[in-house]
Write an enzyme that holds these catalytic residues in place. Structure first.
Site, mmCIF file in Angstrom:
data_model
loop_
_atom_site.group_PDB
_atom_site.id
_atom_site.type_symbol
_atom_site.label_atom_id
_atom_site.label_comp_id
_atom_site.label_asym_id
_atom_site.label_seq_id
_atom_site.Cartn_x
_atom_site.Cartn_y
_atom_site.Cartn_z
ATOM 1 N N GLU A 258 0.858 -1.182 0.000
ATOM 2 C CA GLU A 258 0.000 0.000 0.000
ATOM 3 C C GLU A 258 0.891 1.227 0.000
ATOM 4 O O GLU A 258 1.934 1.256 0.657
ATOM 5 C CB GLU A 258 -0.911 0.028 1.221
ATOM 6 C CG GLU A 258 -1.796 1.280 1.259
ATOM 7 C CD GLU A 258 -2.886 1.228 2.316
ATOM 8 O OE1 GLU A 258 -3.790 2.088 2.259
ATOM 9 O OE2 GLU A 258 -2.845 0.344 3.177
ATOM 10 N N ASN A 590 -12.324 -3.395 1.017
ATOM 11 C CA ASN A 590 -11.203 -3.457 1.942
ATOM 12 C C ASN A 590 -11.681 -3.020 3.326
ATOM 13 O O ASN A 590 -11.968 -1.850 3.530
ATOM 14 C CB ASN A 590 -10.071 -2.543 1.477
ATOM 15 C CG ASN A 590 -8.964 -2.420 2.516
ATOM 16 O OD1 ASN A 590 -8.188 -3.350 2.717
ATOM 17 N ND2 ASN A 590 -8.902 -1.289 3.196
ATOM 18 N N GLU A 591 -11.779 -3.978 4.235
ATOM 19 C CA GLU A 591 -12.195 -3.743 5.624
ATOM 20 C C GLU A 591 -13.283 -2.670 5.751
ATOM 21 O O GLU A 591 -13.222 -1.765 6.575
ATOM 22 C CB GLU A 591 -10.994 -3.426 6.520
ATOM 23 C CG GLU A 591 -10.176 -2.219 6.215
ATOM 24 C CD GLU A 591 -9.021 -2.026 7.191
ATOM 25 O OE1 GLU A 591 -8.722 -0.869 7.523
ATOM 26 O OE2 GLU A 591 -8.407 -3.035 7.616
#
Length: 860
Positions: A258, A590-591
């Site tokens: 990331e 994503n989460e």
């Protein structure tokens, strides 16, 4: 806490409770409220009383539900919660989140312990929602939510299900249904309810269990001296049964990249010029840095030139800004400071490029050079004469001496106006020699981990800070000048130079499966408030635009896998890769907060991918934690849609990893597989040391045992540049000249280099059967079917040596001498590195205190 106290707490929690005539009331009063402690972040609390005079807080400050609205730290606050129970027994709670937004928060619970999905209905276009209250009409079966706004007026909406709401109407006032109670010596405001004692007892037990788990999770090496004061050493016998190997994933150890902590620009991406396209903007840092703009990192060299920014006639609409240099005397130019300076090495070559033009009748060349702060030149080159139209010019600079903090100067050999854009400097030595490539030393350290897959581009970066900041893969392919840069959610700038083509190319170079992650039609759970446009955290791409967004996802798969005759496969081929990348996995979300808005959009994307590309494994998401509402609701969606795999995230203490070694043993093997996409062991102060690394080694040993359900794992975050770190700990730290792997990196590397695809059953017998001793010794034994090697991994988190006897009967060892790698040190050691030697299979294996040992045996 002393050991005896913990045992007493266990007894109190789990001993059967037998009701006697006088032991408990039939009912009591429950008070629901929130306090201003921890800046209103602690959420909903409860207290109980039998007489409404003497109140007993349950906790205190225990959070039964917390607000999940807005950013962590500055948001996610709860003000003035109001609780009501409906006739069907369901509890509903509303509250104010701040004094700014025209929305209130709503959530429901069947038992006051488990709370479902939160929602934040936008009910005021202009105004805010303060002190909301709920009333219920039995005749119409309609709830009315009433609140005050900043205009001193009261407003209300009606609903039957807390999902769909009527129009907002002005009302005469609110009923002021809240009451007060003195709790722990302080007057609190909340709602009063008479409930059965069973309800209160359930709340008490939930709090006690949470407190007990907190004690276990808080265990760390700082109390090992007391905990193991009588322990001298431990003998262990490990017996391997190779007769019934269990197939496990061969993708277990991978990498998550990331762009956080300057991991891309200024980091893995080898570009040495900062703000090369003059596209930095105040909005990158949300206006907090007035010097962060198109001029960032640039200055005039010499005093005979003027430097301005223009956007009238750019190279490309996606790259609007460019430099205008008015040169009054030859010798003046434009200088770039790089990312904390420009580091170059003696004898190496660097590729310079620039887009330039000039309206002047007399044309001239550009001299480019690397200098130090005193003007000493370390390398110099000259371009061809520039023309009146935008054209790209190249030159190669050979450096004479090594310097860590050079600057790049671009000096026109003419007077008058010169316009410049996309000023770039790359080392010729990039990873695998790719142009527009990756920093060689940093990429090699990643490659040494032997990752089986790479997840990209995030993380929170993938779904962005609000809908306008979602990462769109199409903006990151094609020529560099046509790519669309944007604000990085972590507070800086993304040039998109490291884009989807480069990510896929890196995966290919590593021999790793690419795992791109796209937003699920909603932005990051840490986005700012949604305002009136539903553009922030609780918003979603409008349904009218979802068709286009879904097509973008389908186009990504075609771009990666389509042949050269497809629309997007042709674009990949034009970029230099005619052969398909053979994409097998794609992450959606994503989460995320698992809301109704999320589920609706995720389902649309999932079904479209499943129909169009049934061979692609879709990876869903179950929120940012290993428990709680998002985790439960996310798994519920996975069960309903039969999602092949879900992405779990959690950052926990070493104590959690010690006391949750059976976490995946309890998983239903008939349900979705697991990708543990983000995890790390966190201690106070967030170090990366021997203790955290061993906790992660312990967890990976248990994950290998469950490699039939856990398909992939990746530590997070991967990279952090010194001086630009938003998150700790990270796996690899670096600056412009050095790469600094952590202790945790070596654990990941050892698991990556010594992975297997078959798990061999084994048992361990210890000379000390204390529970806390057993939980600090872990083993995992796997076979690599490609080589036939058997790999034994042993973790010792005790402060004493473990003398391990290995019974390898049944394993046909061809060479009794195995390779051994040992990582050990004091728990707070941040610089421990593994050492390797040989080990005789007939000898006992000494496991030093706080150590990780890997043995590799050759077999038939």
């Amino acid at each position: 806490m002393k050991k005896s106290s913990i045992y007493l707490l266990i007894i109190l929690l789990f001993i059967p409770v037998f009701k006697t005539i006088a032991s408990e009331p039939t009912s009591a009063y429950l008070f629901a409220y929130a306090t201003d402690k921890n800046s209103n972040h602690n959420g909903l609390h409860f207290a109980w009383s039998v007489d409404k005079e003497n109140w007993f807080s349950i906790g205190p400050e225990h959070s039964y539900v917390k607000c999940d609205y807005g950013r962590w730290g500055s948001e996610k606050k709860m003000f003035s919660p109001f609780l009501i129970q409906s006739p069907d027994g369901m509890w509903h709670c509303v509250w104010s989140m701040n004094e700014r937004d025209g929305a209130f928060a709503s959530v429901s619970s069947p038992d006051l312990v488990y709370w479902g999905r939160q929602s934040y209905p936008l009910v005021m276009e202009n105004g805010n929602c303060l002190a909301p209250e709920i009333t219920y009409d039995n005749a119409s079966k309609v709830y009315t939510v009433t609140w005050l706004s900043s205009d001193k007026q009261a407003y209300a909406v009606t609903t039957k299900d807390f999902k769909d709401y009527g129009s907002t109407k002005k009302v005469a006032g609110i009923a002021n249904l809240r009451e007060t109670a003195i709790i722990s010596g302080k007057t609190e405001t909340g709602t009063l309810h008479q409930v059965s004692w069973k309800v209160i007892d359930g709340l008490i037990k939930a709090q006690q269990l949470a407190a007990y788990k907190s004690i276990l999770n808080a265990e760390n090496s700082s109390t090992d001296k007391e905990r193991f004061a009588s322990l001298k050493s431990v003998d262990a016998t490990i017996t391997v049964d190779a007769s019934k190997p269990k197939k496990i994933s061969d993708l277990l150890l991978g990498m998550f990249f990331e762009d956080i902590n300057y991991a891309a620009d200024g980091g893995l991406y080898a570009e040495l010029v900062q703000n090369r396209g003059f596209e930095y903007a105040l909005s990158d840092k949300e206006g907090r840095d007035k010097d962060w703009n198109s001029y960032k990192a640039w200055s005039v060299s010499g005093d005979q030139a003027v430097f301005t920014i223009d956007s009238v006639s750019p190279i490309h609409p996606n790259n609007k800004h460019y430099a205008v240099l008015q040169v009054n005397q030859i010798g003046a130019g434009l200088a770039n400071e790089g990312f904390d300076g420009i580091a170059v090495k003696a004898g190496e070559k660097y590729n310079f490029s620039v887009f330039a033009r000039t309206p002047e009748a007399k044309k001239g060349k550009l001299t480019v050079r690397l200098t130090d702060k005193n003007g000493k030149v370390y390398g110099e080159a000259t371009t061809k004469a520039i023309s009146s139209d935008w054209k790209k010019y190249d030159a190669v600079i050979t450096v004479s001496q090594t310097i860590a903090d050079a600057k790049l100067e671009v000096v026109p050999q003419m007077t008058g106006k010169v316009e410049l854009d996309m000023i770039s400097l790359f080392p010729q030595k990039t990873f695998r020699g790719h142009k527009n490539g990756l920093r060689e030393d940093l990429a090699q350290v990643i490659a040494d981990m032997h990752p089986r897959f790479v997840r990209f581009p995030g993380g929170c970066v993938a779904h962005g800070d609000g809908l306008g900041n979602i990462y769109h893969w199409k903006n990151t392919i094609g020529t560099l000048e046509s790519r669309k840069p944007q604000r990085n959610l972590w507070g800086y700038h993304q040039t998109a130079g490291l884009g989807y083509f480069e990510y896929f190319q890196f995966c290919e170079d590593l021999g790793a499966e690419p795992v791109p992650v796209v937003a699920a039609g909603v932005p990051c759970q840490n986005s700012a408030h949604h305002g009136c446009s539903l553009g922030g955290q609780q918003g979603g791409i409008s349904m009218s635009e979802m068709g286009n967004y879904i097509q973008d996802v389908l186009d990504l798969i075609e771009w990666a896998n389509g042949d050269v005759n497809t629309t997007w496969g042709k674009k990949r081929a034009e970029a230099g890769h005619p052969k398909p990348f053979n994409l097998k996995y794609i992450g959606i979300g994503n989460e995320d907060i698992i809301s109704d808005i999320f589920e609706e959009r995720f389902t649309m994307i999932f079904n479209a991918v499943k129909e169009k590309h049934p061979g692609i494994t879709v990876i869903g998401t179950v929120g940012p934690f290993y428990e709680g509402t998002d985790y439960v609701e996310g798994w519920g969606i996975a069960d309903k849609l039969h999602i092949p795999m879900v992405d779990e995230h959690y950052y926990n203490s070493p104590g959690w990893y010690i006391h949750n070694q059976d976490f995946y043993d309890k998983y239903d093997r008939s349900k979705s597989k697991v990708y543990l996409g983000e995890y790390a062991a966190h201690l106070p102060g967030r170090p990366n040391n021997v203790e955290t690394a061993l906790a992660e080694a312990l967890h990976l040993a248990n994950v290998e045992r469950n490699g039939d359900i856990v398909t992939m794992t990746s530590y997070a975050p991967l990279l952090a540049k010194e001086g630009h770190t938003q998150w700790n700990p990270d796996l690899i730290y670096f600056n412009n000249t050095e790469v600094k792997p952590t202790v945790g990196y070596y654990v990941q590397k050892l698991y990556g280099q010594h992975s297997g695809d078959e798990y061999l059953t084994s048992k361990i017998e210890l000379s000390d059967n204390r529970d806390d001793v057993q939980k600090r010794i872990a083993k995992s034994i796997v076979r690599d079917s490609k080589t036939g090697d058997v790999i034994v991994k042993l973790v010792n988190m005790l402060p004493v040596e473990v003398n391990a006897k290995l019974d390898l009967t049944g394993i046909n060892i061809t060479n009794p001498v195995a390779s051994r790698t040992l990582l050990t040190g004091a728990p707070d050691d941040k610089s421990a590195k593994p050492v390797s030697d040989s080990f005789n299979a007939g000898d006992n294996c000494k496991l030093p205190a706080y150590s990780f040992t890997v043995l590799r045996f050759k077999t038939n």
